[in-house]
Design an enzyme around this catalytic site. Structure first.
Site, PDB file in Angstrom:
ATOM      1  N   GLY A  76       3.549  -2.908  10.873  1.00  0.00           N
ATOM      2  CA  GLY A  76       4.888  -3.143  11.152  1.00  0.00           C
ATOM      3  C   GLY A  76       5.864  -4.316  10.165  1.00  0.00           C
ATOM      4  N   HIS A 121      -9.529   0.703   4.948  1.00  0.00           N
ATOM      5  CA  HIS A 121      -8.311   0.918   5.561  1.00  0.00           C
ATOM      6  C   HIS A 121      -8.636   1.803   7.045  1.00  0.00           C
ATOM      7  CE1 HIS A 121      -4.501   1.741   6.491  1.00  0.00           C
ATOM      8  NE2 HIS A 121      -4.061   0.934   5.753  1.00  0.00           N
ATOM      9  N   ASN A 147       1.191  -1.106  -0.100  1.00  0.00           N
ATOM     10  CA  ASN A 147       0.305  -0.219   0.189  1.00  0.00           C
ATOM     11  C   ASN A 147       1.092   1.164   0.112  1.00  0.00           C
ATOM     12  OD1 ASN A 147      -2.094   2.284   0.580  1.00  0.00           O
ATOM     13  ND2 ASN A 147      -2.584   1.688   2.727  1.00  0.00           N
ATOM     14  N   GLU A 193      -4.938  -5.254  10.790  1.00  0.00           N
ATOM     15  CA  GLU A 193      -3.840  -4.490  11.411  1.00  0.00           C
ATOM     16  C   GLU A 193      -4.466  -3.552  12.567  1.00  0.00           C
ATOM     17  OE1 GLU A 193      -2.367  -3.478   6.565  1.00  0.00           O
ATOM     18  OE2 GLU A 193      -4.251  -1.648   7.656  1.00  0.00           O
ATOM     19  N   SER A 212       4.982   0.995   5.144  1.00  0.00           N
ATOM     20  CA  SER A 212       6.342   1.999   5.223  1.00  0.00           C
ATOM     21  C   SER A 212       7.648   1.223   4.862  1.00  0.00           C
ATOM     22  CB  SER A 212       6.122   2.725   6.935  1.00  0.00           C
ATOM     23  OG  SER A 212       6.232   1.507   7.806  1.00  0.00           O
TER      24      SER A 212
HETATM   25  O1  G3P Z   1      -2.305  -0.870   4.469  1.00  0.00           O
HETATM   26  C1  G3P Z   1      -1.252  -1.351   5.285  1.00  0.00           C
HETATM   27  C2  G3P Z   1      -0.773  -0.569   6.661  1.00  0.00           C
HETATM   28  O2  G3P Z   1      -1.913   0.426   7.444  1.00  0.00           O
HETATM   29  C3  G3P Z   1       0.816  -1.220   7.587  1.00  0.00           C
HETATM   30  O3  G3P Z   1       1.536   0.031   7.252  1.00  0.00           O
HETATM   31  O4  G3P Z   1       3.434   0.825   7.519  1.00  0.00           O
HETATM   32  O5  G3P Z   1       3.054  -0.896   9.080  1.00  0.00           O
HETATM   33  O6  G3P Z   1       3.525  -1.563   6.648  1.00  0.00           O
HETATM   34  P1  G3P Z   1       2.835   0.351   7.441  1.00  0.00           P
END
Ligand code: G3P
Length: 234
Positions: free
Chosen positions: A193, A105, A21, A153, A215
């Site tokens: 994460g 999301h 994403n 998530e 990220s």
């Molecule tokens: O959509 C993926 C997301 O919300 C997770 O973000 O930066 O923790 O990989 P991240």
């Protein structure tokens, strides 16, 4: 279980899958979204691992026309084409060349009835739906809508350095169990994460069909290296 209309859409994302994403990071503003998608596509081609991308909606069509990997919208609303200024309809997502969309999301929450209707409209349009949730119970509830994927998530871990698979592995395994008990055709992803191949390996050991992350790739100084490490877990 009878086959569902959206099953052909799901077949466009091979499993296990890594879904990247892009969010709204400045690293993927404008044409940079294409460069990021090309990096993902190159790693997918090189390693044979299924990688899908979610560019910013403003770049959805240009990315979908530029790369061979599956492209998903970051958001979609249950609106019909027509008088819907500023809304993102399943019809326009489909017409852009994208194969599906995230729904609900954590950074773009929707009310329950809209989630249900968005999933239903995606299915009718042949779009893959990935409903994001924040816990195992809410994942079970989302599974009743029969999306292609539920992506769990925990919001407090999003964007951080500790993977959900390390901090809360039981959220992933509980989600797999609950979703399976509701509808075994709904696949589970996990995210928040996730940054390394070890995180991906653990996600799969916990029963997930892949990961949804941002990220760890988009903010990494070398996205290609980050991706190669991630896919080594598959
Ligand atoms: O959509 C993926 C997301 O919300 C997770 O973000 O930066 O923790 O990989 P991240």
């Amino acid at each position: 279980m009878t086959s569902r209309k959206g099953a052909c859409a799901l077949s466009r994302i091979a499993l296990p899958a890594v879904i990247v994403n892009f969010k709204a990071y400045t690293e993927v503003d404008g044409p940079s979204a294409i460069s990021m998608a090309e990096a993902c596509a190159a790693v997918a081609e090189e390693t044979g691992v299924s990688i899908a991308v979610c560019p910013p909606i403003a770049e959805l069509g240009s990315v979908a026309r530029s790369v061979d990997v599956p492209v998903l919208s970051q958001h979609v609303e249950p609106r019909k084409p027509g008088s819907a200024t500023g809304w993102v309809t399943p019809s326009m997502v489909k017409a852009s060349g994208a194969v599906g969309s995230l729904v609900n999301h954590s950074e773009h929450r929707m009310i329950l009835s809209d989630i249900r209707e968005a999933v239903s409209m995606c299915r009718k349009s042949g779009l893959v739906s990935v409903v994001c949730t924040d816990s195992a119970p809410s994942s079970g509830a989302a599974a009743f809508f029969r999306p292609d994927f539920v992506a769990v998530e925990p919001p407090e871990l999003i964007g951080g350095d500790i993977s959900v698979t390390t901090a809360s592995p039981e959220i992933v395994s509980d989600t797999v169990d609950i979703v399976r008990s509701v509808d075994k055709d709904v696949k589970v992803l996990c995210g928040a994460g996730v940054k390394t191949g070890e995180d991906v390996r653990t996600a799969i050991e916990l029963g997930a069909s892949g990961v949804l992350l941002a990220s760890g790739v988009v903010k990494h100084k070398d996205p290609r290296a980050a991706l190669l490490d991630l896919v080594s877990g598959i």
